[in-house]
Design a protein around this motif. Structure first.
Motif, PDB file in Angstrom:
ATOM      1  N   VAL A 197       0.821  -1.217   0.000  1.00 52.51           N
ATOM      2  CA  VAL A 197       0.000   0.000   0.000  1.00 52.51           C
ATOM      3  C   VAL A 197       0.849   1.258   0.000  1.00 52.51           C
ATOM      4  N   GLN A 198       2.129   1.139   0.290  1.00 54.35           N
ATOM      5  CA  GLN A 198       3.000   2.310   0.309  1.00 54.35           C
ATOM      6  C   GLN A 198       3.345   2.743  -1.114  1.00 54.35           C
ATOM      7  N   TYR A 199       3.572   4.028  -1.293  1.00 55.92           N
ATOM      8  CA  TYR A 199       3.785   4.584  -2.626  1.00 55.92           C
ATOM      9  C   TYR A 199       5.004   3.980  -3.316  1.00 55.92           C
ATOM     10  N   GLY A 200       6.130   3.865  -2.603  1.00 57.40           N
ATOM     11  CA  GLY A 200       7.343   3.361  -3.228  1.00 57.40           C
ATOM     12  C   GLY A 200       7.213   1.938  -3.755  1.00 57.40           C
ATOM     13  N   PRO A 201       6.810   0.964  -2.910  1.00 58.84           N
ATOM     14  CA  PRO A 201       6.645  -0.408  -3.396  1.00 58.84           C
ATOM     15  C   PRO A 201       5.643  -0.518  -4.532  1.00 58.84           C
ATOM     16  N   ASN A 202       4.534   0.196  -4.411  1.00 62.87           N
ATOM     17  CA  ASN A 202       3.500   0.130  -5.439  1.00 62.87           C
ATOM     18  C   ASN A 202       4.021   0.680  -6.768  1.00 62.87           C
ATOM     19  N   SER A 203       4.731   1.800  -6.715  1.00 60.86           N
ATOM     20  CA  SER A 203       5.279   2.408  -7.937  1.00 60.86           C
ATOM     21  C   SER A 203       6.354   1.523  -8.554  1.00 60.86           C
ATOM     22  N   THR A 204       7.156   0.878  -7.722  1.00 60.32           N
ATOM     23  CA  THR A 204       8.195  -0.011  -8.231  1.00 60.32           C
ATOM     24  C   THR A 204       7.575  -1.206  -8.944  1.00 60.32           C
ATOM     25  N   LEU A 205       6.516  -1.767  -8.366  1.00 60.38           N
ATOM     26  CA  LEU A 205       5.834  -2.895  -9.009  1.00 60.38           C
ATOM     27  C   LEU A 205       5.284  -2.492 -10.367  1.00 60.38           C
ATOM     28  N   ARG A 206       4.627  -1.339 -10.444  1.00 63.35           N
ATOM     29  CA  ARG A 206       4.066  -0.892 -11.728  1.00 63.35           C
ATOM     30  C   ARG A 206       5.170  -0.688 -12.767  1.00 63.35           C
ATOM     31  N   ALA A 207       6.297  -0.117 -12.320  1.00 61.44           N
ATOM     32  CA  ALA A 207       7.405   0.105 -13.253  1.00 61.44           C
ATOM     33  C   ALA A 207       7.989  -1.215 -13.737  1.00 61.44           C
ATOM     34  N   LEU A 208       8.105  -2.181 -12.850  1.00 65.74           N
ATOM     35  CA  LEU A 208       8.633  -3.488 -13.230  1.00 65.74           C
ATOM     36  C   LEU A 208       7.684  -4.192 -14.184  1.00 65.74           C
ATOM     37  N   GLU A 209       6.392  -4.080 -13.932  1.00 68.25           N
ATOM     38  CA  GLU A 209       5.405  -4.680 -14.838  1.00 68.25           C
ATOM     39  C   GLU A 209       5.510  -4.083 -16.234  1.00 68.25           C
ATOM     40  N   SER A 210       5.671  -2.764 -16.310  1.00 67.42           N
ATOM     41  CA  SER A 210       5.779  -2.096 -17.605  1.00 67.42           C
ATOM     42  C   SER A 210       7.038  -2.528 -18.350  1.00 67.42           C
ATOM     43  N   ALA A 211       8.167  -2.567 -17.635  1.00 66.23           N
ATOM     44  CA  ALA A 211       9.424  -2.974 -18.267  1.00 66.23           C
ATOM     45  C   ALA A 211       9.361  -4.422 -18.720  1.00 66.23           C
ATOM     46  N   ALA A 212       8.745  -5.287 -17.917  1.00 65.27           N
ATOM     47  CA  ALA A 212       8.642  -6.710 -18.281  1.00 65.27           C
ATOM     48  C   ALA A 212       7.758  -6.894 -19.506  1.00 65.27           C
TER      49      ALA A 212
END
Length: 340
Positions: free
Chosen positions: A80-95
């Motif tokens: 729920v924290q901004y950093g982990p959530n943003s990192t997951l979205r960025a990783l999904e996009s790159a993948a």
């Protein structure tokens, strides 16, 4: 499809096309996805290699050709924290750009024991590698007892003896924030830290301490917060700011609460107390006053993490790797010279 046919499948992968064209697999992916910022000569070379090798983008064909699931398992600590959530979205996009899918398992702050369940669930899906986002020390202690046999990347700001690690340089970001305050003339700078079970919170606190020590300034005892705006508000509503002229908050949410609490008590920000945050939330520019903060480039972090994941899958990592991205200080109106 029979096992014999599967075993004999030789359809080229995106990596074969990249080698044929003399470019990276990321460039091949961008050509396939129609990205505009590709030189025409490069695009033509990639398209020619695709034609020559009769490459198709079928995920099934790629998986058969490479013996891979084309899927990365991601454990997300504190989703729920901004950093982990943003990192997951960025990783999904790159993948997605290189034909990989993401299977994510979230672990809330009161469910550390779920990390065992998460690892089992992801491994049984046949993922090619694991990635752990924003880990707490307690969660990694549990993960260390697991043996998966899979390449594992941990997004963590300090090296680790067990895994490859990548991160935004948290300590450097905190040093940027505190050095900015010091350059403005502040000498009594309080730190409202995140929960110190979080590696990022530890590194930000150490960066604050490093900057003060290097400048020969006193280190005011830090305060351990919980990442929330409510905590920042409650703290600012009761703390004696007579001997403090600036606060470095470990994230933007606590900074927002601090500003609210200070203003409600009649303090001016930054006239009486300057406030700096960390993360650069999309709304940070619209705080009153707009918040000075440290920006993390999550898109670059996602691409860097994915690169190391794929290199590890390919067996191209030579020993345990640690790679960092430099953060940026974003100066806005919540900081100024100290009160006389």
């Amino acid at each position: 499809m029979s096992e014999d046919v599967t075993r004999g499948w030789q359809r080229p992968s995106i990596y074969d096309v990249a080698r044929q064209a003399g470019v990276s697999h990321m460039t091949v992916s961008r050509v396939l996805n129609g990205h505009p910022n590709i030189r025409e000569t490069t695009r033509d070379r990639v398209l020619a290699a695709i034609d020559e090798m009769n490459y198709t983008r079928s995920s099934i064909a790629r998986a058969l050709a490479t013996r891979r699931a084309m899927r990365i398992g991601v454990l997300v600590d504190g989703p729920v924290q901004y950093g982990p959530n943003s990192t997951l979205r960025a990783l999904e996009s790159a993948a997605r750009d290189v034909g990989y899918a993401i299977s994510a398992f979230s672990i809330s702050e009161d469910e550390e024991s779920q990390i065992d369940t998460g690892v089992v669930e992801l491994v049984t899906q046949g993922v090619d590698a694991l990635c752990v986002i924003a880990p707490r020390a307690s969660s990694l202690d549990i993960l260390r007892r697991q043996t998966t046999g899979l390449p594992t990347i941990v997004i963590k700001a300090e090296p680790d003896a067990a895994w490859h690690t990548v991160a935004v340089d948290q300590r450097a970001g905190a040093t940027l924030a505190v050095s900015h305050l010091i350059e403005l003339g502040h000498e009594r700078i309080l730190h409202v830290a995140g929960p110190l079970d979080w590696y990022d919170a530890r590194e930000r606190q150490e960066g604050w301490r490093d900057a003060l020590t290097a400048a020969g300034l006193p280190v005011v005892a830090p305060v351990a917060g919980d990442w929330t705006s409510d905590y920042g508000y409650r703290f600012a509503s009761t703390y004696d700011f007579d001997h403090v002229t600036a606060v470095f908050a470990a994230n933007d949410q606590m900074a927002l609460g601090l500003v609210h609490g200070l203003c409600q008590r009649g303090f001016s920000v930054p006239g009486d107390v300057s406030v700096v945050g960390f993360d650069d939330l999309p709304d940070a520019r619209h705080f009153l006053p707009p918040l000075t903060t440290v920006r993390q480039d999550f898109a670059a972090l996602g691409e860097l993490a994915l690169k190391h994941v794929i290199d590890a899958i390919d067996g191209e990592e030579d020993g345990l790797q640690h790679d960092v991205i430099e953060p940026r200080l974003i100066v806005r109106a919540s900081t100024g010279a100290p009160r006389p």
